[in-house]
Design a protein around this motif. Structure first.
Motif, PDB file in Angstrom:
ATOM      1  N   CYS A  22      -4.503  -2.210  -4.181  1.00  0.00           N
ATOM      2  CA  CYS A  22      -5.872  -2.560  -3.788  1.00  0.00           C
ATOM      3  C   CYS A  22      -6.707  -2.721  -5.053  1.00  0.00           C
ATOM      4  CB  CYS A  22      -6.446  -1.466  -2.894  1.00  0.00           C
ATOM      5  SG  CYS A  22      -8.109  -1.821  -2.291  1.00  0.00           S
ATOM      6  N   ARG A  56     -17.188  -1.310  -1.257  1.00  0.00           N
ATOM      7  CA  ARG A  56     -15.871  -1.949  -1.146  1.00  0.00           C
ATOM      8  C   ARG A  56     -16.004  -3.468  -1.017  1.00  0.00           C
ATOM      9  NH1 ARG A  56     -11.906   1.797   2.655  1.00  0.00           N
ATOM     10  NH2 ARG A  56     -12.277   3.778   1.571  1.00  0.00           N
ATOM     11  N   ASN A  90     -10.472   7.598  -1.854  1.00  0.00           N
ATOM     12  CA  ASN A  90     -10.945   6.287  -1.403  1.00  0.00           C
ATOM     13  C   ASN A  90     -12.087   6.394  -0.400  1.00  0.00           C
ATOM     14  OD1 ASN A  90      -8.989   4.393  -2.715  1.00  0.00           O
ATOM     15  ND2 ASN A  90      -7.532   5.729  -1.679  1.00  0.00           N
ATOM     16  N   GLU A  91     -12.118   7.520   0.343  1.00  0.00           N
ATOM     17  CA  GLU A  91     -13.177   7.690   1.321  1.00  0.00           C
ATOM     18  C   GLU A  91     -14.550   7.814   0.665  1.00  0.00           C
ATOM     19  OE1 GLU A  91     -11.703  11.693   0.077  1.00  0.00           O
ATOM     20  OE2 GLU A  91     -10.773   9.788   0.660  1.00  0.00           O
ATOM     21  N   TYR A 131      -9.339  -4.395  -0.436  1.00  0.00           N
ATOM     22  CA  TYR A 131      -9.614  -3.404   0.593  1.00  0.00           C
ATOM     23  C   TYR A 131      -9.339  -3.900   2.015  1.00  0.00           C
ATOM     24  CZ  TYR A 131     -11.405   0.234  -2.447  1.00  0.00           C
ATOM     25  OH  TYR A 131     -11.492   1.222  -3.384  1.00  0.00           O
ATOM     26  N   PRO A 165     -18.303   1.368   2.560  1.00  0.00           N
ATOM     27  CA  PRO A 165     -17.987  -0.034   2.887  1.00  0.00           C
ATOM     28  C   PRO A 165     -18.805  -1.043   2.087  1.00  0.00           C
ATOM     29  CG  PRO A 165     -18.082   1.274   4.889  1.00  0.00           C
ATOM     30  CD  PRO A 165     -18.534   2.164   3.781  1.00  0.00           C
ATOM     31  N   ASP A 176      -3.106   1.100   5.280  1.00  0.00           N
ATOM     32  CA  ASP A 176      -3.307   2.542   5.229  1.00  0.00           C
ATOM     33  C   ASP A 176      -3.389   3.123   6.635  1.00  0.00           C
ATOM     34  OD1 ASP A 176      -4.074   4.983   3.559  1.00  0.00           O
ATOM     35  OD2 ASP A 176      -5.815   4.822   4.892  1.00  0.00           O
ATOM     36  N   TRP A 233      -5.585  -3.410   2.344  1.00  0.00           N
ATOM     37  CA  TRP A 233      -5.214  -2.015   2.116  1.00  0.00           C
ATOM     38  C   TRP A 233      -5.644  -1.133   3.275  1.00  0.00           C
ATOM     39  CZ3 TRP A 233      -8.229   2.398   1.714  1.00  0.00           C
ATOM     40  CH2 TRP A 233      -7.535   3.548   1.342  1.00  0.00           C
ATOM     41  N   GLU A 234      -6.851  -1.328   3.789  1.00  0.00           N
ATOM     42  CA  GLU A 234      -7.339  -0.501   4.890  1.00  0.00           C
ATOM     43  C   GLU A 234      -6.455  -0.633   6.122  1.00  0.00           C
ATOM     44  OE1 GLU A 234     -11.290  -1.961   5.252  1.00  0.00           O
ATOM     45  OE2 GLU A 234     -12.096  -0.698   3.641  1.00  0.00           O
ATOM     46  N   ARG A 235      -5.996  -1.841   6.410  1.00  0.00           N
ATOM     47  CA  ARG A 235      -5.107  -2.043   7.561  1.00  0.00           C
ATOM     48  C   ARG A 235      -3.747  -1.396   7.325  1.00  0.00           C
ATOM     49  NH1 ARG A 235      -8.696  -6.253   7.588  1.00  0.00           N
ATOM     50  NH2 ARG A 235      -9.262  -7.161   9.619  1.00  0.00           N
TER      51      ARG A 235
END
Length: 456
Positions: free
Chosen positions: A124, A83, A75-76, A97, A80, A104, A100-102
């Motif tokens: 996500c 995304r 995912n990295e 995202y 941004p 994760d 999901w980012e929060r």
């Protein structure tokens, strides 16, 4: 409780008894996002979380050391700016995202052998309505190509006509499937993939991990989906990120932290973990605060209701009394029935002998009132559309409801357009308009709709 009872057909007393039961035993049911959150809160405040006989939390030892898909994703690699283009994330940020980012970040603070961060491939995703609209109208940007793998969108998504229009508008549509489905019949290219008995699988739960060897060699030209995706990646110059030449090597990589290979796991018939309860007392929870959040800080940050809120269905007896007068039955379309599995097995003769026709089930009182008898062909309709189904009568269904089979198409009708997928497909009856979907994740209603059933 009193406001929920009319739509659920359960009394307030039953809700109180259910809540009490949840505090005394381990709840196991699932519901929509608001109900699921309320249930999660109940298990916490009742002391039912991560205790013997309650609901376990996290992974048992050493099962958590085995690598899951979140360790295989990259995912990295998606910046941004890219995304931000995820379709539907603006309307349903929790399932994109932003959410999901929060999630994760909150879970990565915990030891991996205790709690795995969420897998982006499941939590996500682009919202189906937004993706289909981009295919059809090119907004907010055009989508001109698609790949679907064992998903059969014409029978797995709502508003089937719109799905058909969207897929038909593509410049390139590629399908990987077990057999020729209605969706595959629309494709430019169809790749035959292995069934579960023709390939290996690593069954990774929270308390156990079992190796599932292939039962037979792949028939004809079938390949497993790992070969499909890796082959595409290698052609696109991404070979360095796919170092495993076959899926068995992937399983070996995932099992390496516990000193096993896929073959060794087959020989010892799996591995089972030892559970330690209440680890949250030392490690906390996978939330921004590290605590059980009755009021969700992630939902609040995303602009969603931070506490569970009851919302009446728009198309329900209470939500639209006028529509209810025209469509006086509450419809269920998601019930499972043997021997079929979703839209699969319709082409297997033995299965069709047991269930030759699509059925709608009514209570005997309801059937009598409508002048219908067992085996009649009927027209089942909602404000969205209508389909053809044979009547089955059973007192297992509430007199106020109708239960329609889902997943129907007719593979024996080889000359018909897309195997007559529009004739008895229950998703024809299901809308996915924004105001009808879950405001948190955008799930569309396939139950609790309003319908009527008439003799054909």
């Amino acid at each position: 409780m009193a406001c929920v009872a009319p739509s659920s057909r359960a009394s307030p007393r039953r809700f109180r008894l259910t809540s009490t039961a949840m505090m005394e035993s381990a709840p196991t049911t699932r519901a929509a996002i608001t109900a699921a959150r309320a249930r999660s809160i109940l298990r916490a405040v009742s002391g039912n979380l991560d205790v013997p006989g309650g609901e376990p939390l996290g992974y048992a030892d050493p099962i958590g050391k085995i690598l899951s898909f979140n360790k295989l994703e990259m995912n990295e690699a998606l910046p941004p700016a890219q995304r931000a283009k995820q379709l539907g994330a603006d309307e349903y940020p929790f399932f994109g995202y932003p959410g999901w980012e929060r999630n994760d970040a909150a879970n990565r603070r915990l030891p991996h052998d205790y709690m795995h961060p969420p897998w982006a491939g499941q939590t996500c995703v682009g919202h189906a309505r937004a993706v289909l609209n981009a295919m059809r109208a090119g907004r907010p940007y055009p989508v001109k190509a698609a790949i679907s793998v064992a998903s059969n969108p014409l029978l797995s998504l709502a508003d089937v006509r719109k799905t058909y229009e969207a897929l038909s508008s593509l410049d390139l549509y590629v399908v990987a499937e077990y057999y020729l489905t209605p969706s595959a019949a629309l494709a430019d290219y169809v790749f035959p993939i292995c069934t579960t008995v023709e390939t290996t699988e690593l069954w990774h739960g929270t308390d156990f991990c079992v190796a599932c060897p292939s039962g037979i060699q792949p028939l004809y030209e079938r390949r497993n989906t790992y070969d499909f995706w890796r082959g595409l990646a290698v052609r696109l110059g991404q070979k360095e990120h796919w170092p495993w030449e076959n899926v068995e090597q992937v399983w070996d990589y995932c099992l390496a932290p516990v000193g096993l290979t896929f073959q060794k796991l087959v020989e010892q018939n799996g591995i089972f973990g030892r559970r330690e309860y209440k680890r949250y007392e030392k490690l906390g929870f996978g939330t921004p605060s590290g605590k059980v959040e009755i009021r969700s800080s992630i939902f609040e940050a995303l602009g969603c209701a931070p506490l569970p809120v009851y919302r009446e269905m728009v198309l329900s007896p209470q939500g639209d009394p006028e529509i209810y007068r025209q469509y006086p039955l509450v419809l269920i379309t998601g019930s499972r029935f043997m021997p079929m599995y979703h839209s699969e097995w319709r082409q297997i003769q033995a299965a069709r002998e047991k269930r030759p026709d699509p059925l709608v089930t009514l209570h005997p009182e309801t059937a009598t009132k409508l002048g219908l008898k067992e085996g009649d062909w009927t027209r089942v309709s909602t404000p969205k559309g209508a389909i053809r189904m044979r009547l089955h009568i059973s007192d297992m269904v509430d007199p106020r409801m109708a239960d329609a089979d889902h997943g129907w198409w007719f593979p024996e009708r080889k000359e018909a357009e897309l195997f007559d997928v529009f004739e008895s497909n229950a998703n024809i009856l299901c809308p996915d308009d924004s105001e009808l979907c879950s405001p948190e994740i955008g799930s569309w209603p396939h139950t609790a709709l309003l319908c009527r059933v008439e003799k054909e």
